[in-house]
Write a protein that holds these residues in place. Sequence first.
Motif, mmCIF file in Angstrom:
data_model
loop_
_atom_site.group_PDB
_atom_site.id
_atom_site.type_symbol
_atom_site.label_atom_id
_atom_site.label_comp_id
_atom_site.label_asym_id
_atom_site.label_seq_id
_atom_site.Cartn_x
_atom_site.Cartn_y
_atom_site.Cartn_z
ATOM 1 N N CYS A 40 0.811 -1.233 0.000
ATOM 2 C CA CYS A 40 0.000 0.000 0.000
ATOM 3 C C CYS A 40 0.836 1.272 0.000
ATOM 4 O O CYS A 40 0.381 2.313 -0.472
ATOM 5 C CB CYS A 40 -0.899 -0.010 1.227
ATOM 6 S SG CYS A 40 0.017 0.086 2.784
ATOM 7 N N GLU A 44 -0.500 0.424 5.891
ATOM 8 C CA GLU A 44 -1.716 -0.348 6.167
ATOM 9 C C GLU A 44 -1.559 -1.855 5.975
ATOM 10 O O GLU A 44 -2.315 -2.623 6.549
ATOM 11 C CB GLU A 44 -2.855 0.125 5.244
ATOM 12 C CG GLU A 44 -3.246 1.578 5.414
ATOM 13 C CD GLU A 44 -3.945 1.828 6.759
ATOM 14 O OE1 GLU A 44 -4.475 0.875 7.337
ATOM 15 O OE2 GLU A 44 -3.914 2.985 7.209
ATOM 16 N N CYS A 45 -0.610 -2.300 5.138
ATOM 17 C CA CYS A 45 -0.645 -3.711 4.719
ATOM 18 C C CYS A 45 0.446 -4.589 5.324
ATOM 19 O O CYS A 45 0.324 -5.806 5.331
ATOM 20 C CB CYS A 45 -0.569 -3.805 3.198
ATOM 21 S SG CYS A 45 1.077 -3.469 2.518
ATOM 22 N N SER A 47 3.327 -5.334 4.140
ATOM 23 C CA SER A 47 4.214 -6.010 3.174
ATOM 24 C C SER A 47 5.669 -5.573 3.327
ATOM 25 O O SER A 47 6.578 -6.325 2.996
ATOM 26 C CB SER A 47 3.785 -5.691 1.742
ATOM 27 O OG SER A 47 2.520 -6.207 1.487
ATOM 28 N N CYS A 102 3.021 -10.690 0.368
ATOM 29 C CA CYS A 102 2.927 -10.457 1.815
ATOM 30 C C CYS A 102 3.957 -11.263 2.599
ATOM 31 O O CYS A 102 4.165 -11.004 3.786
ATOM 32 C CB CYS A 102 1.531 -10.815 2.317
ATOM 33 S SG CYS A 102 1.229 -12.615 2.409
ATOM 34 N N GLN A 126 -3.265 -14.554 15.598
ATOM 35 C CA GLN A 126 -4.145 -13.701 14.795
ATOM 36 C C GLN A 126 -3.886 -12.227 15.101
ATOM 37 O O GLN A 126 -3.798 -11.407 14.190
ATOM 38 C CB GLN A 126 -5.608 -14.059 15.067
ATOM 39 C CG GLN A 126 -5.985 -15.420 14.508
ATOM 40 C CD GLN A 126 -7.347 -15.903 14.993
ATOM 41 O OE1 GLN A 126 -7.848 -15.482 16.029
ATOM 42 N NE2 GLN A 126 -7.945 -16.810 14.230
ATOM 43 N N ALA A 130 -2.053 -9.234 12.745
ATOM 44 C CA ALA A 130 -3.186 -8.422 12.287
ATOM 45 C C ALA A 130 -2.755 -7.246 11.411
ATOM 46 O O ALA A 130 -3.545 -6.747 10.609
ATOM 47 C CB ALA A 130 -3.983 -7.902 13.494
ATOM 48 N N ASN A 132 -0.580 -7.383 9.080
ATOM 49 C CA ASN A 132 -0.048 -7.896 7.814
ATOM 50 C C ASN A 132 -1.193 -8.507 7.010
ATOM 51 O O ASN A 132 -1.791 -9.498 7.426
ATOM 52 C CB ASN A 132 1.046 -8.934 8.093
ATOM 53 C CG ASN A 132 2.269 -8.309 8.732
ATOM 54 O OD1 ASN A 132 2.249 -7.968 9.915
ATOM 55 N ND2 ASN A 132 3.307 -8.113 7.961
ATOM 56 N N LEU A 133 -1.483 -7.903 5.886
ATOM 57 C CA LEU A 133 -2.617 -8.336 5.071
ATOM 58 C C LEU A 133 -2.169 -9.312 3.989
ATOM 59 O O LEU A 133 -1.086 -9.172 3.427
ATOM 60 C CB LEU A 133 -3.294 -7.124 4.419
ATOM 61 C CG LEU A 133 -3.734 -6.012 5.382
ATOM 62 C CD1 LEU A 133 -4.472 -4.919 4.633
ATOM 63 C CD2 LEU A 133 -4.587 -6.561 6.519
ATOM 64 N N CYS A 134 -3.031 -10.288 3.729
ATOM 65 C CA CYS A 134 -2.776 -11.257 2.658
ATOM 66 C C CYS A 134 -4.038 -11.376 1.816
ATOM 67 O O CYS A 134 -5.119 -11.605 2.359
ATOM 68 C CB CYS A 134 -2.401 -12.615 3.247
ATOM 69 S SG CYS A 134 -2.196 -13.891 1.974
ATOM 70 N N ARG A 135 -3.893 -11.226 0.524
ATOM 71 C CA ARG A 135 -5.053 -11.302 -0.358
ATOM 72 C C ARG A 135 -5.250 -12.699 -0.926
ATOM 73 O O ARG A 135 -6.222 -12.945 -1.631
ATOM 74 C CB ARG A 135 -4.884 -10.313 -1.522
ATOM 75 C CG ARG A 135 -4.790 -8.876 -1.078
ATOM 76 C CD ARG A 135 -4.475 -7.984 -2.255
ATOM 77 N NE ARG A 135 -5.561 -7.968 -3.209
ATOM 78 C CZ ARG A 135 -6.349 -6.924 -3.438
ATOM 79 N NH1 ARG A 135 -6.157 -5.816 -2.777
ATOM 80 N NH2 ARG A 135 -7.318 -6.979 -4.328
ATOM 81 N N TYR A 139 -5.515 -16.720 5.196
ATOM 82 C CA TYR A 139 -4.844 -16.673 6.507
ATOM 83 C C TYR A 139 -4.732 -18.027 7.228
ATOM 84 O O TYR A 139 -3.839 -18.203 8.041
ATOM 85 C CB TYR A 139 -5.512 -15.657 7.466
ATOM 86 C CG TYR A 139 -5.439 -14.247 6.967
ATOM 87 C CD1 TYR A 139 -4.271 -13.483 7.105
ATOM 88 C CD2 TYR A 139 -6.529 -13.664 6.335
ATOM 89 C CE1 TYR A 139 -4.202 -12.185 6.636
ATOM 90 C CE2 TYR A 139 -6.469 -12.371 5.860
ATOM 91 C CZ TYR A 139 -5.311 -11.636 6.008
ATOM 92 O OH TYR A 139 -5.247 -10.360 5.530
#
Length: 159
Positions: A40, A44-45, A47, A102, A126, A130, A132-135, A139
Amino acid sequence: MSTIKITINGQPQTVEAPPMKRLLDVLREDLHLTGTKEGCGEGECGSCSVLMNGELVNSCLVPALQADGARICTIEGVSTQGRLHPIQQCFLERGGAQCGICTPGMILAAHYLLEKYPQPTLLQIQEGLAGNLCRCTGYIRIFDAVQQAAILGKTGAAE
Ligand code: FES
Ligand code: FES
């Protein structure tokens, strides 16, 4: 330009960079450590996560000058002598990585988590991941990989 002295993965480095250049860009452009990814670019993400003086930070939010004198661990510093770190091995074996964007940040966040909580509950995993976002993975496999790494009890030393 400022002279930035940082210790990257145990190696002292000196970089000439604008003081507000993002640590993410210093790593990727000046030091050619492209394992750290940009998602991002806004904090926010996750990565771009790296360890700075042992703390998990988003390198897209850290100005180069703030990193002056710091110890930085990137994903390149996690494996040793060409061998995957046990957390990396667990991600590989449990399918915790798909596109891989990620993954470097996730591995460093997992490392940070397991240093704090060697035997984390699922909730702690979790919460610890939290940021670290994964698309791709949904998860579950990532949490599974971290649980497996905890069972093995091998967090290793990333700095
Ligand atoms: S690229 Fe830094 S938090 Fe998303
Ligand atoms: S593996 Fe693709 S974003 Fe996580």
